[in-house]
Scaffold this motif. Structure first.
Motif, PDB file in Angstrom:
ATOM      1  N   LEU A  46      40.833  39.528  36.916  1.00 32.54           N
ATOM      2  CA  LEU A  46      40.267  38.324  36.290  1.00 32.54           C
ATOM      3  C   LEU A  46      38.752  38.263  36.391  1.00 32.54           C
ATOM      4  CD1 LEU A  46      42.613  35.288  37.085  1.00 32.54           C
ATOM      5  CD2 LEU A  46      41.848  36.060  34.850  1.00 32.54           C
ATOM      6  N   VAL A  47      38.197  38.763  37.517  1.00 33.72           N
ATOM      7  CA  VAL A  47      36.742  38.657  37.695  1.00 33.72           C
ATOM      8  C   VAL A  47      35.995  39.445  36.629  1.00 33.72           C
ATOM      9  CG1 VAL A  47      36.725  38.158  40.175  1.00 33.72           C
ATOM     10  CG2 VAL A  47      36.771  40.523  39.414  1.00 33.72           C
TER      11      VAL A  47
ATOM     12  N   PRO B 131      36.904  50.185  43.279  1.00 30.54           N
ATOM     13  CA  PRO B 131      37.744  49.295  44.073  1.00 30.54           C
ATOM     14  C   PRO B 131      39.148  49.215  43.502  1.00 30.54           C
ATOM     15  CG  PRO B 131      36.242  48.019  42.722  1.00 30.54           C
ATOM     16  CD  PRO B 131      35.874  49.457  42.538  1.00 30.54           C
TER      17      PRO B 131
ATOM     18  N   SER C  82      43.076  47.100  43.702  1.00 31.70           N
ATOM     19  CA  SER C  82      43.467  45.700  43.679  1.00 31.70           C
ATOM     20  C   SER C  82      44.797  45.532  44.381  1.00 31.70           C
ATOM     21  CB  SER C  82      43.573  45.228  42.227  1.00 31.70           C
ATOM     22  OG  SER C  82      44.197  43.983  42.191  1.00 31.70           O
TER      23      SER C  82
END
Lengths: 140, 670
Positions: free
Chosen positions: A94-95, A17, A19
């Motif tokens: 952050l995740v 993924p 961002s």
């Protein structure tokens, strides 16, 4: 044409993924260079499979090796893998702090910002230097 | 004694080069990296400011919040090169000193998280004031490109591009619940609330906001009554924003409803009548997927927008009006973009993309006079295909070359008068746009950029096809306008505290679209018609900026000098000098910010002019762990601000703009 687009979409769906507002690879590489070269107990090498960041690291003269004790992680799987191997996982969002990364580099207010996991920072064999720890925001 | 001093001196001198070459402290290096701004907008990929092939400014959340900007227009007017223009019909934005009167902000492309808010129909909206739709407190940063960016973005990226990145898209912002209330003079009230949460790996946010302004009485001695009452200057808006994100997938949607009374009563309205008003309703949604492979990064976007503009005018018989009149202009679009970045070699990246957008626009109006109900229906497809290569032949050099091809293909253009209909010519328009940039970084401190670019703007559907058979005529042969720029930039980071930038730009602007009048005595004689200006407009801009940090004080200053001419004659509404100076003092939980802006005098060839003015802003913000309080005073200059007004929008040539306002905000987050 639509068939080709469909294949491309499927291939991309299997990829990592991205961002929406990530830190530019050049700045990530500069920060990683500081983290790798100042970390306590490090071997001066970094594990990185992100081509864009890797080419910037190599341009800065950083040793990119799979046995590096610092790892640049961009997805939950690689964050977990780094954590299990007791590497200092440095993530791109952050995740990932909840998923194995001890540090993350995110774009906050248009500038690179470091966050550090209070739980995971002692898990790795290498420790971030005081200078890095000082500018990092701590997440509990 | 002498024998001891000389060796010590020699030793000290010998040590000097070593001291000068001492490696910088790790903390300094980290500070330098973490104070470097970055943006997505310049190359449709994340880049630091020095590497971007554009003249760039990034407004950070810290600065936006400290200065207490309430609207996007306020924030942009504080950036060197921009100036605000308020003709009380549209909140316009001038660039490099020039504002084309009546421009509904169609020459600056405004993006919210990469989603274009401009529409090719472009009726009655600026997207810079209350019609932007997201409180600035919830913005992570604003990316600003001064200069054209059509080689990647196509239509509307003409004089500048502004990409507002929300906290939701940036993955920043604090707390799961946040809310704020603002009260201000002039009957201003604003409230917003945001809820954020994570479930099943999805991050979601919902934001609702409402705004109301009861208006200010405007002194207009030229009018019979001498002033416009506050009731005729009211404004209200509500908006809803939704965000959903998981990994590289995101879904965003928004709803906006804004009503503004028209203080200066355009389209022959009766001055001071609160029933003269514009209403904008906008909704949009975008699904985006971003993914990375070993040597490629992909972006897929699918989006839809619906806007509805509605104007109501109580026409004044004394001005030639004929009673109540209205127009309704619904516009909807569906679009998709596929973009790939291919890392073909260690020093070469190729960006390829294509975007297609289908539009349907309908403009319906009645004048209340003898013509009856008239309408214009337009269906069109807009395509934008681009390729851009970035090559770094040596560590100090970056070369960027791009080429874009855009098309506007009308598939239906029909004018209707009551039950009758007639088709207008459907000429397709195409445009090829290049971009070239050379970036040289001879050392860690200096960056030199040489930029060549073009911007283009298709005529809006309104300008090209709209006619009410009475006061506005269509011009189906109206051509796109094109601006070509060459800019040289030198930016230097003197040390961790001081940064400067100087730039010089030349513009060549062809086929400027302006509102003229139909010649002759025929049934449409004297009606408004949009035309291409025949002669080339030439412009030059010289700008200098500096930012300095002195302990807890951050200072920023900018100066600009501009010249715009056509056939050797100066253009109208050009401020030849602008300046901005601001300082932010931060200590503990508080910040005090002061800003002053100067905009030089402007005039029109017809003789109307407004003096130069200075606008001030002061804001004090106190921040605690779960709440904040802010008080802001705006525009406390002792001279009344005035702006020029387009002839088609008001019976006056200049008008007072909102001058003085005091705002107080209380916010909380959990």
């Amino acid at each position: 044409m639509f068939r080709k687009l469909g294949v491309a979409a499927l291939a991309a769906g299997l990829a990592l993924p991205g961002s929406a507002a990530e830190v530019p690879p050049k700045l990530v590489a500069k920060l990683l260079k500081v983290i790798v070269t100042t970390a306590e107990g490090g071997n001066g090498a970094i594990e990185c499979h992100d081509f864009e960041v890797k080419r910037e690291l190599l341009a800065l003269g950083v040793n990119v090796e799979d046995h590096g004790l610092v790892a640049w992680v961009t997805d939950p799987q690689s964050a977990l893998k780094a954590s299990v191997a007791h590497k200092l996982g440095v993530g791109s969002s952050l995740v990932l702090l909840d998923q194995g990364a001890a540090l993350v580099i995110v774009n906050e207010g248009g500038r690179p910002t470091l966050y550090m996991s209070a739980l995971l920072k002692d898990n790795a064999k290498v420790k971030p230097s005081d200078a890095v720890a000082k500018i990092s925001k701590v997440m509990k | 004694m002498r024998t001891a001093v000389l060796p010590a001196l020699a030793l000290a001198l010998a040590a000097l080069p070593a001291l000068a070459q001492a490696p910088p402290d790790v903390a300094d290096i980290l500070e330098e990296i973490t104070s470097t701004e970055s943006l997505q907008a310049a190359g449709k990929a994340s880049q630091d400011v020095a590497s971007a092939p554009a003249d760039v400014t990034v407004l950070t959340a810290r600065d936006l919040q400290a200065l207490g900007y309430r609207t996007l227009r306020d924030a942009l007017a504080g950036v060197q090169g921009f100036r605000a223009n308020d003709d009380r019909a549209y909140q316009g934005l001038g660039m490099r000193g020039l504002y084309v009167l009546g421009d509904q902000n169609s020459r600056v492309l405004v993006l919210l998280d990469g989603h274009a808010l401009n529409s090719p129909a472009d009726v009655g909206a600026s997207r810079l004031g209350e019609d932007f739709g997201l409180p600035l407190e919830l913005v992570d940063h604003v990316e600003i490109i001064r200069g054209p960016a059509s080689s990647l973005y196509g239509n509307n990226a003409f004089l500048a591009l502004v990409n507002v990145v929300s906290q939701e898209a940036a993955g920043t912002g604090k707390g799961t619940l946040a809310a704020a209330v603002t009260a201000g003079s002039g009957g201003l009230g604003e409230a917003w609330a945001q809820a954020r949460g994570t479930a099943g790996g999805f991050q979601a946010s919902l934001t609702a906001s409402g705004f109301r302004r009861s208006g200010t009485s405007i002194l207009q001695p030229e009018l019979q009554s001498g002033s416009v009452p506050a009731e005729a200057d009211q404004e209200k808006a509500q908006s809803l924003n939704l965000g959903l994100r998981k990994g590289g997938f995101s879904l965003a949607g928004f709803l906006l409803d804004r009503t503004q009374s028209l203080a200066l009563a355009p389209y022959l309205g009766r001055v001071g009548e609160a029933g003269n008003q514009y209403r904008n309703r906008r909704m949009g949604a975008e699904a985006r997927f971003e993914a990375k492979q070993e040597r490629a990064a992909w972006t897929f976007r699918l989006y839809g927008d619906r806007t509805e503009f509605r104007g109501d005018y109580l026409q004044d018989p004394a001005r030639g009006g004929a009673g109540p009149a209205w127009d309704r202009d619904p516009d909807r679009s569906l679009g998709a973009e596929v973009q790939s970045r291919l890392f073909l070699a260690d020093a070469f990246t190729l960006t390829l993309g294509t975007e297609w957008r289908n539009h349907r626009f309908e403009g319906i109006s009645t004048s209340g006079g003898g013509v009856g109900t008239v309408g214009t229906r337009v269906a069109a497809r807009i395509g934008n295909t681009y390729a851009e290569g970035e090559w770094r032949p040596a560590p100090a050099w970056t070369l960027v070359a791009g080429l874009q091809y855009a098309t506007l293909t009308p598939t239906e253009v029909v004018n209707t008068v009551d039950a009758g209909a007639s088709a207008l010519p459907r000429d397709a328009v195409g445009r090829t746009t290049p971009r070239l940039a050379v970036i040289w970084k001879p050392g860690p401190r200096d960056t030199f950029k040489l930029l060549y670019g073009q911007g283009f703007r298709f005529p809006t559907f309104f300008e090209r096809y709209y006619t009410d058979q009475e006061s506005q005529a269509a011009n189906p042969t109206l051509a796109p306008e094109v601006v070509t720029t060459v800019e040289g930039i030198w930016s230097r980071r003197w040390n961790a505290r001081l940064r400067t930038q100087v730039s010089a730009t030349r513009f060549a602007w062809d086929k400027l679209i302006y509102s003229g009048t139909v010649a002759g005595e025929g049934p449409m004689g004297g009606a408004v018609v949009y035309l291409n200006r025949g002669e080339r407009i030439e412009g030059a801009a010289w700008e200098a900026e500096a930012s300095l940090r002195l302990g807890s004080v951050e200072l920023y200053g900018g100066l600009g000098a501009y010249r715009w001419t056509a056939d050797g004659t100066s253009l109208g509404n050009v401020a030849e000098r602008t300046a901005v100076l601001r300082g932010i003092h931060r200590s503990g939980s508080g910040s005090l910010a002061l800003e002053g802006r100067y905009v030089g005098p402007r005039s029109l060839s017809g003789g109307a002019s407004v003096p130069g003015n200075v606008q001030f802003r002061a804001s004090y913000r106190l921040e605690w762990r779960r709440s904040w309080f802010q008080v802001t005073a705006e525009d406390l200059g002792d001279r009344p601000r005035r702006d020029l007004v387009g002839a088609e929008y008001a019976p006056v040539e200049t008008t007072a703009t909102d001058g003085r306002r005091l705002l107080a905000t209380v916010g909380t987050r959990f």
